[in-house]
Design an enzyme around this catalytic site. Structure first.
Site, PDB file in Angstrom:
ATOM      1  CG  ASP A 285      -1.089  -7.349 -53.976  1.00 56.87           C
ATOM      2  OD1 ASP A 285      -0.931  -6.722 -55.044  1.00 56.87           O
ATOM      3  OD2 ASP A 285      -1.221  -8.589 -53.913  1.00 56.87           O
ATOM      4  CB  ILE A 286      -6.408  -7.965 -54.591  1.00 61.98           C
ATOM      5  CG1 ILE A 286      -7.034  -6.565 -54.514  1.00 61.98           C
ATOM      6  CG2 ILE A 286      -7.496  -9.033 -54.589  1.00 61.98           C
ATOM      7  CD1 ILE A 286      -7.931  -6.237 -55.687  1.00 61.98           C
TER       8      ILE A 286
ATOM      9  CD  GLU B 249      -2.620  -7.636 -58.620  1.00 65.13           C
ATOM     10  OE1 GLU B 249      -1.973  -8.679 -58.490  1.00 65.13           O
ATOM     11  OE2 GLU B 249      -2.725  -7.027 -59.713  1.00 65.13           O
TER      12      GLU B 249
END
Length: 572
Positions: A437-438, A480
């Site tokens: 996950d960003i 994301e």
């Protein structure tokens, strides 16, 4: 079936040593009595040549029924004339079949030897038992039995020599006494009585007998040939329809192309085959090529360039029977030993979308009616290719994320289920899952805009694909979040890959081209990701548990611990 060079030379030498000397021996021993009968002799020779050019086709096998003419010739003019006629008939036969080409010339002396031995042996048997030239069957019935002996010996010798050629010259391993042998035997013995009829009728009406007997036989041969041609065309049409159905069932472009190449190569005497497609650059590009059974390709071709370019530009088929006919149009892309060429446009909605180019090393390898068959196949091919492309496009759209071009969540979910089934069936040792996950992606969107956020997602997807390569499958999980599925990877291996991904993302900036900051054309942005790793079967017994535990490792082990790190699931 290839024949070794020394055997070919031996065949030529045998003819030189045997046939001229044997013919001279026959002339001296059994001299012909044809004085004042030259017109009759020429009439019999003409009938022999006509019959030789019209073989009967049964069960896809050519049967040359000249024995009955040879019988009548032998009885009327003697052994020497029959031997000469047989040699001429062989030459006519081979010219008719168009097999006297380079590398196959040995077949002329091979067949001349065979016919000479058949004529000589059967004739010697006839004379050995007291037979004479020009016998009268009504006065002495023994001559009739001797003539029948001549016919039987002639047939037997023919079969013995043919079997010898097959097994010792051509090295054939197939059984000789098959369906073809039975058909030839029956047809030969059915036609032998015609020779007796011709000989007896000749004594009554002279050369008119050749018309009375020859015309019905030739007519029957023509009917057989027409019937065979229609059957042959119907067979090709049926095959074309079957191939069309098979292509329509293929939903993959490569499968459709491979099927066409395979089936065309089986149907026709093809040594080289090329399927060319009209590209967006308005040129022909080979999408599949076959040369002597091996894949090959050709350089791109412009319209009206070479034979394939002419097929494209003229939008019509081209058939060449020999190299001398097409050599001046060639662009040098075809092999040097190609002779016959068949080029057919692949048309869809009145527009040429490609070209099928076939070539053979043989002269006159393709027949005119085969143009129609290949044209039909190309029509089926054009429809099948379009359907396959539409299917692949629809399938890709349903399985891929439109932004990142990675697999989407639905595809990933199905793949995960399939891989878990393999794991439970012991087809897989382990199954590892990476979820990333960003970090602080919302602030990226707020600062640089959603378009810039999309650029980052696209670039990150590209880096992921290159990093994982063929070791696993990358998919966009949502927003994301991304996932990487690694079959047969241990947790240590998955952790190492995850760490490589983390560093690949955090150590190199992302370049934004459409930032909200209009003062800068390009802008560099540094981002990081948090990653969770879990492995089955040690961490999970079902697909949902594997996702849940990798997700837990992501948020508990990586996010809460400060982000920009990799965490593996632990049940402790």
């Amino acid at each position: 079936m290839k024949v070794k060079p020394y055997i070919k030379n031996l065949i030529f030498l045998t003819w030189i040593l045997m046939v001229p000397a044997g013919t001279w021996f026959t002339y001296k021993t059994y001299p012909p009595h044809i004085s004042g009968q030259w017109l009759d002799v020429l009439a019999f020779l003409l009938l022999t040549c006509v019959v030789a050019t019209m073989p009967i086709v049964i069960n896809n096998m050519f049967i040359f029924l000249i024995q009955w003419v040879a019988l009548a010739t032998f009885l009327r003019f003697g052994l020497f004339v029959e031997i000469i006629f047989a040699q001429i008939a062989v030459l006519v036969l081979l010219l008719k079949l168009r097999i006297l080409r380079k590398g196959e010339l040995f077949r002329l002396p091979l067949n001349l030897n065979m016919f000479f031995l058949v004529s000589l042996t059967s004739g010697l048997f006839y004379h050995l038992f007291g037979g004479e030239t020009g016998p009268d069957f009504t006065e002495n019935s023994n001559y009739l039995w001797l003539a029948m002996l001549y016919a039987v010996v002639s047939y037997a010798m023919n079969q013995i020599i043919v079997s010898f050629n097959l097994y010792f010259i051509y090295k054939s391993k197939e059984s000789y006494f098959g369906k073809d042998f039975i058909v030839e035997t029956i047809t030969t013995f059915i036609t032998f009585p015609i020779g007796f009829v011709l000989y007896i009728l000749y004594h009554q009406v002279g050369c008119l007998a050749l018309l009375f007997v020859g015309i019905p036989f030739v007519s029957l041969s023509m009917i057989f040939r027409l019937y065979y041609s229609s059957e042959k065309i119907n067979g090709y049409l049926q095959k074309a329809a079957e191939i069309g159905h098979q292509m329509a069932e293929r939903l993959n472009v490569v499968d459709v192309v491979e099927l066409l190449i395979q089936k065309v190569s089986e149907m026709l005497p093809v040594d080289y085959a090329y399927i060319l497609e009209v590209t967006k650059n308005d040129e022909l590009q080979v999408i599949r090529g076959l040369e002597d059974g091996m894949p090959n390709s050709l350089p791109p071709v412009e319209k009206y360039e070479g034979i394939s370019g002419m097929v494209w530009g003229e939008q019509k088929t081209f058939l060449y029977t020999a190299k001398k006919e097409w050599q001046k149009y060639s662009n040098g892309h075809l092999p040097d030993d190609a002779e016959s060429i068949l080029g057919v446009p692949i048309v869809r909605s009145k527009k040429v979308i490609g070209v099928l180019l076939l070539a053979s090393k043989q002269k006159r390898a393709f027949e005119r009616f085969q143009l129609m068959i290949i044209d039909i196949l190309c029509s089926h091919f054009a429809v099948a290719i379009e359907n396959a492309k539409h299917y692949e496009m629809t399938k890709m759209q349903s399985e891929r994320c439109s932004l990142t071009k990675l697999y989407n969540y639905r595809y990933f979910e199905n793949l995960l289920t399939e891989e878990f089934e393999k794991l439970t069936c012991f087809e897989r040792r382990t199954l590892s899952l990476i979820i990333l996950d960003i970090d602080h992606f919302k602030s990226v969107n707020d600062t640089y805009g959603h378009q810039s956020g999309n650029e980052i997602l696209f670039e990150l997807a590209s880096r992921l694909s290159k990093s994982v390569d063929d070791r696993g499958t990358v998919a966009r999980y949502g927003g994301e979040e991304f996932v990487v599925l690694l079959p047969d990877s241990t947790k240590e291996e998955a952790y190492r890959i995850a760490e490589q991904i983390r560093q690949l993302i955090s150590n190199w900036p992302f370049i934004l081209k459409q930032s909200m900051n209009l003062d800068e054309v390009q802008q560099k942005v540094m981002i990081t990701v948090s990653i969770g790793v879990a492995t089955a079967p040690e961490d999970a017994e079902d697909p949902l548990a594997l996702i849940r535990h990798a997700d837990r490792a992501l948020y508990v082990g990586a996010k809460r611990a400060g982000r920009n790190r990799v965490a593996e699931y632990s049940s402790c």
